[in-house]
Design an enzyme around this catalytic site. Structure first.
Site, PDB file in Angstrom:
ATOM      1  N   GLU A 101      39.332   0.072  81.440  1.00  0.00           N
ATOM      2  CA  GLU A 101      39.051  -0.581  80.346  1.00  0.00           C
ATOM      3  C   GLU A 101      39.788  -0.106  79.207  1.00  0.00           C
ATOM      4  O   GLU A 101      40.168  -1.102  78.684  1.00  0.00           O
ATOM      5  CB  GLU A 101      37.432  -0.320  80.040  1.00  0.00           C
ATOM      6  CG  GLU A 101      36.239  -1.196  80.787  1.00  0.00           C
ATOM      7  CD  GLU A 101      36.651  -2.598  81.002  1.00  0.00           C
ATOM      8  OE1 GLU A 101      37.339  -3.204  80.128  1.00  0.00           O
ATOM      9  OE2 GLU A 101      36.066  -3.258  82.013  1.00  0.00           O
TER      10      GLU A 101
ATOM     11  N   TYR B 109      33.980  -3.676  72.391  1.00  0.00           N
ATOM     12  CA  TYR B 109      34.141  -4.141  73.348  1.00  0.00           C
ATOM     13  C   TYR B 109      33.841  -3.113  74.493  1.00  0.00           C
ATOM     14  O   TYR B 109      33.203  -3.401  75.568  1.00  0.00           O
ATOM     15  CB  TYR B 109      35.788  -4.882  73.823  1.00  0.00           C
ATOM     16  CG  TYR B 109      36.022  -5.000  75.028  1.00  0.00           C
ATOM     17  CD1 TYR B 109      35.108  -5.919  75.914  1.00  0.00           C
ATOM     18  CD2 TYR B 109      36.777  -3.875  75.917  1.00  0.00           C
ATOM     19  CE1 TYR B 109      35.437  -6.149  76.955  1.00  0.00           C
ATOM     20  CE2 TYR B 109      37.050  -4.114  77.034  1.00  0.00           C
ATOM     21  CZ  TYR B 109      36.346  -5.328  77.823  1.00  0.00           C
ATOM     22  OH  TYR B 109      36.443  -5.339  79.147  1.00  0.00           O
TER      23      TYR B 109
ATOM     24  N   ASP C 277      35.478 -10.131  74.924  1.00  0.00           N
ATOM     25  CA  ASP C 277      36.931  -9.858  74.959  1.00  0.00           C
ATOM     26  C   ASP C 277      37.636 -10.968  74.589  1.00  0.00           C
ATOM     27  O   ASP C 277      37.005 -12.282  74.260  1.00  0.00           O
ATOM     28  CB  ASP C 277      37.380  -9.018  76.181  1.00  0.00           C
ATOM     29  CG  ASP C 277      37.595 -10.069  77.212  1.00  0.00           C
ATOM     30  OD1 ASP C 277      36.666 -10.915  77.192  1.00  0.00           O
ATOM     31  OD2 ASP C 277      38.364 -10.204  78.071  1.00  0.00           O
TER      32      ASP C 277
END
Length: 365
Positions: free
Chosen positions: A50, A133, A151
């Site tokens: 991520e 996020y 996102d």
DNA sequence: AACTCGTGGAT
DNA sequence: TATCCAAGAGT
């Protein structure tokens, strides 16, 4: 009489059905068939991917992810690694504050959390480099938390689904509300990944494949016959052009003068050849008068590099010298070892302009 | 809220 | 060629 629209939560099921058939297989992902066999996502893998994926494309991330995982198999390994090694491994991926925060985060997990990632959105959000996020994404994907993940992909999907005409970023809070209403308690991680896959493969910025979309019966932008109109975004500022110079000095022993940039700001903590004082706002000197030492510097063309918020045109100067000369700072590195340095792409371009084969001379290359 | 902060691929 | 933009975070 008008029919009140039902809650949007039922949209999760057609999306998850679509995801079960059309999900992307990615190195950091536990796909639905694997999950069915009881395979659990590794929080370290989810977090590492991520962070790498922040503002970065999937194709660019794949090789870096595999390289990091092979070199540092656990978060503890990453926490124990020298910062220079982490920065060098990150070189080329961009947004280098991510690498600095990656290391800080790994150390925090190792030292303050017994090597175990927090399993809540709030706990994750408190760690370096983990924002809204990433906290939601790791909580949902790695820990099955019902977190609202938002996102760029999901912004696009949501803005079209509800034909939201408020420009970004002002529309983000409204969009997050919509996502929260859609997110199911069952398979929230797959829901988030499904929304992102949908945005990446179907609900694309240009020419979305609405005929294949599981939401095409509910999408307000499609009903308006103009999905590409969404999301509406605020106008961008023009990029200024800045100039500067870079100096590539090579000894007869094949060593290049390098130095380390300060920890903060642009390319912070990364390695560079000596350059003049250019910034996003200020031009640097372009002549050889600003070289780190007096020598017979030769012009070697210019390198243009486009950063997010400005364009840089570097005049490249090179000189061949018999042996090392004392610069005020920095060190001399064998050309054959440049691949192991934390050189951002702009610096590799500068070196290549002066030494065309510099990055084909690595020891194992 | 508005800036800063990389890079490379797609259109 | 120019523009967009990609699983954003920090300040």
């Amino acid at each position: 009489m008008m029919t009140l629209k039902t809650t949007t939560a039922p949209l999760a099921k057609p999306l998850l059905d679509w995801y079960d058939r059309h999900h992307r297989d990615l190195p950091w992902r536990v796909s639905p068939p694997m999950a069915k066999r009881g395979i659990k996502a590794d929080p370290y893998h989810v977090w590492l991917s991520e962070v790498m994926l922040q503002q970065t494309t999937v194709p660019a991330v794949k090789a870096y992810f595999l390289k990091f995982l092979a070199r540092w198999p656990t978060v503890g390994d990453l926490a124990a690694a020298p910062s220079e090694d982490v920065m060098a491994a990150w070189a080329g991926l961009g947004y280098y504050a991510r690498a600095r925060n990656l290391k800080k985060c790994a150390e925090a997990v190792a030292n303050d959390h017994s090597g175990v990632f927090p399993d809540t959105e709030d706990g994750l959000r408190a760690l370096p480099g983990i924002g809204d996020y990433t906290a939601a994404a790791v909580a949902a994907i790695a820990f099955n938390r019902q977190a609202a993940v938002m996102d760029g992909n999901i912004e696009r999907v949501i803005s079209r689904l509800y034909a939201i005409s408020t420009p970004l970023p002002a529309a983000k809070p409204l969009m997050k509300q919509k996502v929260a209403l859609l997110t199911p308690s069952d398979r929230p991680g797959d829901f988030a990944q499904a929304m992102m896959d949908l945005g990446a493969t179907i609900c694309t910025p240009k020419r979305p494949a609405c005929a294949l979309c599981p939401f095409n019966g509910s999408c307000e932008a499609l009903a308006l016959h103009d999905p590409e109109h969404f999301p509406v975004k605020a106008a961008k500022k023009a990029k200024p052009v800045r100039v500067g110079a870079a100096f590539v000095a090579v000894t007869s022993d094949g060593e290049v003068l390098l130095r380390r940039r300060i920890e903060s700001g642009l390319l912070g903590g990364m390695t560079e050849v000596p350059t003049t004082g250019w910034t996003a706002r200020i031009d640097g000197e372009t002549s050889a008068d600003a070289a780190p030492f007096a020598a017979d510097w030769q012009p070697s063309g210019t390198v243009t590099h486009v950063f997010t918020h400005f364009e840089l045109r570097l005049s490249i100067w090179r000189v061949a010298i018999p042996g090392r000369i004392n610069g005020d700072d920095g060190w001399w590195e064998p050309v054959t070892n440049l691949d192991a340095q934390a050189l951002p792409t702009v610096m590799k371009k500068a070196i290549t302009a002066a030494i065309p084969r510099a990055f084909q001379q690595s020891k194992d290359g």
